[in-house]
Design a protein around this motif. Structure first.
Motif, short mmCIF file in Angstrom:
data_model
loop_
_atom_site.label_atom_id
_atom_site.label_comp_id
_atom_site.label_asym_id
_atom_site.label_seq_id
_atom_site.Cartn_x
_atom_site.Cartn_y
_atom_site.Cartn_z
N TRP A 3 6.71 1.36 13.39
CA TRP A 3 7.86 1.57 12.51
C TRP A 3 7.43 2.07 11.14
N PHE A 4 6.13 2.34 10.97
CA PHE A 4 5.65 2.91 9.72
C PHE A 4 5.79 4.42 9.77
N ALA A 5 5.93 5.06 8.61
CA ALA A 5 6.21 6.48 8.51
C ALA A 5 5.07 7.31 9.09
N PRO A 6 5.38 8.47 9.73
CA PRO A 6 4.34 9.33 10.27
C PRO A 6 3.42 9.83 9.15
N GLY A 7 2.16 9.93 9.45
CA GLY A 7 1.22 10.45 8.48
C GLY A 7 0.65 9.41 7.55
N VAL A 8 1.16 8.18 7.61
CA VAL A 8 0.67 7.12 6.76
C VAL A 8 -0.49 6.41 7.46
N THR A 9 -1.63 6.34 6.81
CA THR A 9 -2.79 5.67 7.40
C THR A 9 -2.58 4.17 7.38
N PRO A 10 -2.60 3.54 8.55
CA PRO A 10 -2.36 2.09 8.58
C PRO A 10 -3.46 1.32 7.86
N PHE A 182 11.09 -5.96 8.59
CA PHE A 182 9.95 -5.27 8.00
C PHE A 182 10.17 -3.76 7.89
N GLY A 183 10.99 -3.22 8.78
CA GLY A 183 11.20 -1.78 8.76
C GLY A 183 12.08 -1.31 7.62
N ILE A 184 13.17 -2.05 7.32
CA ILE A 184 14.08 -1.63 6.26
C ILE A 184 13.39 -1.58 4.90
N PRO A 185 12.73 -2.65 4.43
CA PRO A 185 12.07 -2.54 3.11
C PRO A 185 10.96 -1.49 3.09
N ARG A 186 10.27 -1.30 4.21
CA ARG A 186 9.21 -0.28 4.25
C ARG A 186 9.78 1.10 4.04
N HIS A 187 10.87 1.41 4.75
CA HIS A 187 11.46 2.73 4.62
C HIS A 187 12.19 2.90 3.29
N PHE A 200 7.94 1.04 -6.19
CA PHE A 200 8.19 -0.34 -6.58
C PHE A 200 6.89 -0.97 -7.09
N THR A 201 7.04 -1.82 -8.07
CA THR A 201 5.88 -2.59 -8.52
C THR A 201 5.54 -3.62 -7.43
N PRO A 202 4.31 -4.15 -7.41
CA PRO A 202 3.95 -5.15 -6.39
C PRO A 202 4.91 -6.33 -6.38
N GLY A 203 5.31 -6.80 -7.56
CA GLY A 203 6.24 -7.93 -7.62
C GLY A 203 7.58 -7.60 -7.00
N ALA A 204 8.09 -6.38 -7.29
CA ALA A 204 9.37 -5.97 -6.73
C ALA A 204 9.31 -5.84 -5.22
N ARG A 205 8.17 -5.36 -4.71
CA ARG A 205 8.00 -5.24 -3.26
C ARG A 205 8.00 -6.62 -2.60
N TYR A 206 7.33 -7.58 -3.22
CA TYR A 206 7.30 -8.93 -2.66
C TYR A 206 8.70 -9.53 -2.60
N VAL A 207 9.47 -9.32 -3.68
CA VAL A 207 10.84 -9.84 -3.71
C VAL A 207 11.69 -9.18 -2.63
N MET A 208 11.57 -7.87 -2.50
CA MET A 208 12.38 -7.14 -1.53
C MET A 208 12.02 -7.55 -0.10
N TYR A 209 10.70 -7.59 0.18
CA TYR A 209 10.27 -8.00 1.52
C TYR A 209 10.71 -9.43 1.81
N GLY A 210 10.55 -10.31 0.83
CA GLY A 210 10.94 -11.70 1.02
C GLY A 210 12.42 -11.84 1.32
N TYR A 211 13.25 -11.06 0.59
CA TYR A 211 14.69 -11.12 0.81
C TYR A 211 15.05 -10.71 2.23
#
Length: 324
Positions: A3-10, A182-187, A200-211
């Protein structure tokens, strides 16, 4: 599939997330197949003096009687295996629609026919101060002695519970909720970066993923709770439809469960840690107070018995009119 975007190195984190997702999604099927199913059966098996106990012949005769009444396809009937469990309530693991089949644990007290048959030393033995001569002690012992109709209902109900596609439904719900969590916040992160060149800043990403993780985790639990609620209602109804004897047995069975639970609280000097833990969990998951309870199931079986009585009364009136 990723579910990660094409071309993105895992990254290592991405790989771990996808690995965790694969485990969570397939767990409902894996835990109901070998060797997990056999491990569960050994853990729940009743042992006396290190010897594995078998279901008594009288109870096995009851299971055969119920199976004849159900008239399952032979390929499904051979998928059911009964064993003697250390629990007080009948329970199961597995599914007759899976290759590994299902195990149904029959409580040892199903062998009791009379109150004198109750072996009190085999119950609640962890509590050395159990007062068996009290009212609670007598109620507990009486709740262990069931009629044949109550045993027939309990066994039929459990077979109906195994005759479902619960493992596949649970896996599908896990797949959907995990992917969205996991797919919605990633996209959203990738979309913001693509449209605005911002990130997003790291803190904002944590909040979004957590939500999103918490939201879809609660959605997952709530959906599966409602699904299991539906399965229990259907199992009660299907078992009760097998005849008046089964419906009356259902009333007796749930009454015995309720009396035993009430007596256990008194004999164990209050609620156990597990009961407190379950009540705390159900307090957080507020919707569980609206799910079917043992009292609701008993009341439903009472209604079913009343419907049988009403039907018999109407048939009697019809026969009287025909005789006239």
């Amino acid at each position: 599939m990723s579910w990660f975007a094409p071309g993105v190195t895992p990254t290592l984190g991405n790989v771990l997330i996808q690995s965790l997702g694969a485990v969570v999604i397939t767990a409902p099927v894996l835990t109901n197949m070998w060797p997990m199913l056999d491990y569960w059966k050994r853990h729940m098996q009743l042992y006396k003096k290190s010897e594995e106990q078998q279901v008594d012949p009288h109870t096995l005769n009851i299971t055969e009687k119920v199976l004849r009444k159900l008239d399952l396809e032979p390929v499904l009937e051979v998928q059911i295996d009964f064993f003697s469990t250390k629990r007080h309530n009948i329970h199961h693991r597995g599914n007759i629609h899976l290759v590994s089949g299902s195990f149904i644990g029959i409580p040892s007290h199903f062998e009791y026919k009379h109150l004198d048959d109750v072996k009190i030393e085999e119950h609640l033995s962890a509590n050395k101060k159990t007062n068996w001569v009290s009212n609670a002690g007598h109620n507990f012992c009486r709740s262990l002695v069931l009629s044949e109709s109550a045993k027939m209902f309990a066994i039929a109900r459990e077979i109906h519970l195994t005759d479902s596609y619960s493992a596949y439904v649970t896996m599908a719900v896990n797949l959907l909720t995990y992917s969205m969590a996991f797919g919605i916040p990633r996209h959203l992160t990738l979309l913001l970066k693509k449209r605005t060149k911002l990130a997003f800043t790291p803190g904002a990403r944590y909040v979004m993923y957590g939500y999103f993780i918490i939201t879809f985790l609660l959605l997952n639990i709530g959906t599966l709770d409602r699904y299991w609620d539906h399965l229990k209602k259907n199992a009660n109804e299907n078992a009760g439809r097998m005849g008046l004897e089964y419906a009356e047995g259902g009333v007796e069975y749930f009454n015995a469960v309720l009396h035993r639970q009430a007596a256990e609280k008194v004999l164990l000097n209050g609620k156990s840690f597990g009961q407190h833990l379950r009540e705390s969990r159900d307090g957080i998951l507020w919707w569980r107070k609206y799910l079917i309870s043992d009292e609701n199931q008993r009341d439903y079986m009472v209604e079913m018995v009343e419907r049988y009585a009403e039907k018999a009364k109407n048939m009697q009136k019809l026969n009287q009119k025909e005789d006239e």
